[in-house]
Motif scaffolding. Structure first.
Motif, PDB file in Angstrom:
ATOM      1  N   VAL A  25       0.833  -1.206   0.000  1.00  0.00           N
ATOM      2  CA  VAL A  25       0.000   0.000   0.000  1.00  0.00           C
ATOM      3  C   VAL A  25       0.865   1.253   0.000  1.00  0.00           C
ATOM      4  O   VAL A  25       0.573   2.221  -0.705  1.00  0.00           O
ATOM      5  CB  VAL A  25      -0.967  -0.023   1.210  1.00  0.00           C
ATOM      6  CG1 VAL A  25      -1.634   1.316   1.415  1.00  0.00           C
ATOM      7  CG2 VAL A  25      -2.015  -1.082   1.012  1.00  0.00           C
ATOM      8  N   VAL A  26       1.950   1.245   0.755  1.00  0.00           N
ATOM      9  CA  VAL A  26       2.841   2.418   0.786  1.00  0.00           C
ATOM     10  C   VAL A  26       3.501   2.614  -0.576  1.00  0.00           C
ATOM     11  O   VAL A  26       3.637   3.745  -1.048  1.00  0.00           O
ATOM     12  CB  VAL A  26       3.890   2.270   1.912  1.00  0.00           C
ATOM     13  CG1 VAL A  26       4.994   3.292   1.779  1.00  0.00           C
ATOM     14  CG2 VAL A  26       3.216   2.411   3.271  1.00  0.00           C
ATOM     15  N   LEU A  27       3.890   1.521  -1.225  1.00  0.00           N
ATOM     16  CA  LEU A  27       4.514   1.651  -2.537  1.00  0.00           C
ATOM     17  C   LEU A  27       3.529   2.125  -3.603  1.00  0.00           C
ATOM     18  O   LEU A  27       3.931   2.737  -4.595  1.00  0.00           O
ATOM     19  CB  LEU A  27       5.144   0.324  -2.962  1.00  0.00           C
ATOM     20  CG  LEU A  27       6.410  -0.071  -2.213  1.00  0.00           C
ATOM     21  CD1 LEU A  27       6.867  -1.458  -2.646  1.00  0.00           C
ATOM     22  CD2 LEU A  27       7.510   0.947  -2.423  1.00  0.00           C
ATOM     23  N   LEU A  28       2.252   1.845  -3.422  1.00  0.00           N
ATOM     24  CA  LEU A  28       1.252   2.283  -4.395  1.00  0.00           C
ATOM     25  C   LEU A  28       0.893   3.760  -4.274  1.00  0.00           C
ATOM     26  O   LEU A  28       0.331   4.323  -5.196  1.00  0.00           O
ATOM     27  CB  LEU A  28      -0.025   1.446  -4.252  1.00  0.00           C
ATOM     28  CG  LEU A  28       0.043   0.043  -4.818  1.00  0.00           C
ATOM     29  CD1 LEU A  28      -1.230  -0.710  -4.470  1.00  0.00           C
ATOM     30  CD2 LEU A  28       0.252   0.069  -6.316  1.00  0.00           C
ATOM     31  N   GLN A  29       1.193   4.363  -3.145  1.00  0.00           N
ATOM     32  CA  GLN A  29       0.847   5.771  -2.965  1.00  0.00           C
ATOM     33  C   GLN A  29       1.688   6.643  -3.876  1.00  0.00           C
ATOM     34  O   GLN A  29       2.871   6.407  -4.063  1.00  0.00           O
ATOM     35  CB  GLN A  29       1.053   6.192  -1.515  1.00  0.00           C
ATOM     36  CG  GLN A  29       0.039   5.613  -0.591  1.00  0.00           C
ATOM     37  CD  GLN A  29       0.206   6.127   0.823  1.00  0.00           C
ATOM     38  OE1 GLN A  29       0.967   7.045   1.069  1.00  0.00           O
ATOM     39  NE2 GLN A  29      -0.514   5.519   1.744  1.00  0.00           N
ATOM     40  N   ALA A  30       1.044   7.657  -4.404  1.00  0.00           N
ATOM     41  CA  ALA A  30       1.741   8.586  -5.282  1.00  0.00           C
ATOM     42  C   ALA A  30       2.456   9.628  -4.437  1.00  0.00           C
ATOM     43  O   ALA A  30       1.850  10.290  -3.606  1.00  0.00           O
ATOM     44  CB  ALA A  30       0.754   9.271  -6.217  1.00  0.00           C
TER      45      ALA A  30
END
Length: 105
Positions: free
Chosen positions: A25-30
């Protein structure tokens, strides 16, 4: 296997799943430069994760998963303390130390 062991392993399993999910989820955040969210089609990805309230769904998910991570961390610490699990340092303190052996005198 006692009840404490079963509860410990259930919390451990949930903790590992939350760890993997939180990383994703953290990696998916822009971020400022787009992050990995840009992989799914560029600038329009922020609209996918928007909630009707105007706050991004993925940010809410991050907060919820972080809270679950914190809770499972505290519970694992509490359960392992009750199970009297010893750290490596405490285990080494119980090892008997013998006097040095003198050779050649």
């Amino acid at each position: 296997m006692g009840t404490a062991n079963i509860i410990f392993f259930v919390f451990k399993f949930v903790h590992y799943i939350i760890c993997i999910g939180l990383i994703a989820v953290v990696l998916l955040q822009a971020g400022k430069s787009g992050g990995m969210a840009g992989i799914f089609g560029g600038g329009g990805t922020d609209q996918i994760f928007n909630a009707p309230s105007g706050v991004a769904f993925i940010k809410k998910l991050t907060v919820v998963m972080a809270c679950i991570f914190l809770f499972t961390s505290l519970m694992l610490t509490r359960i392992s303390t009750n199970m009297s699990m010893m750290s490596i340092v405490n285990q080494l303190a119980n090892v008997p130390i013998s006097a040095p052996v003198e050779h050649g005198k």
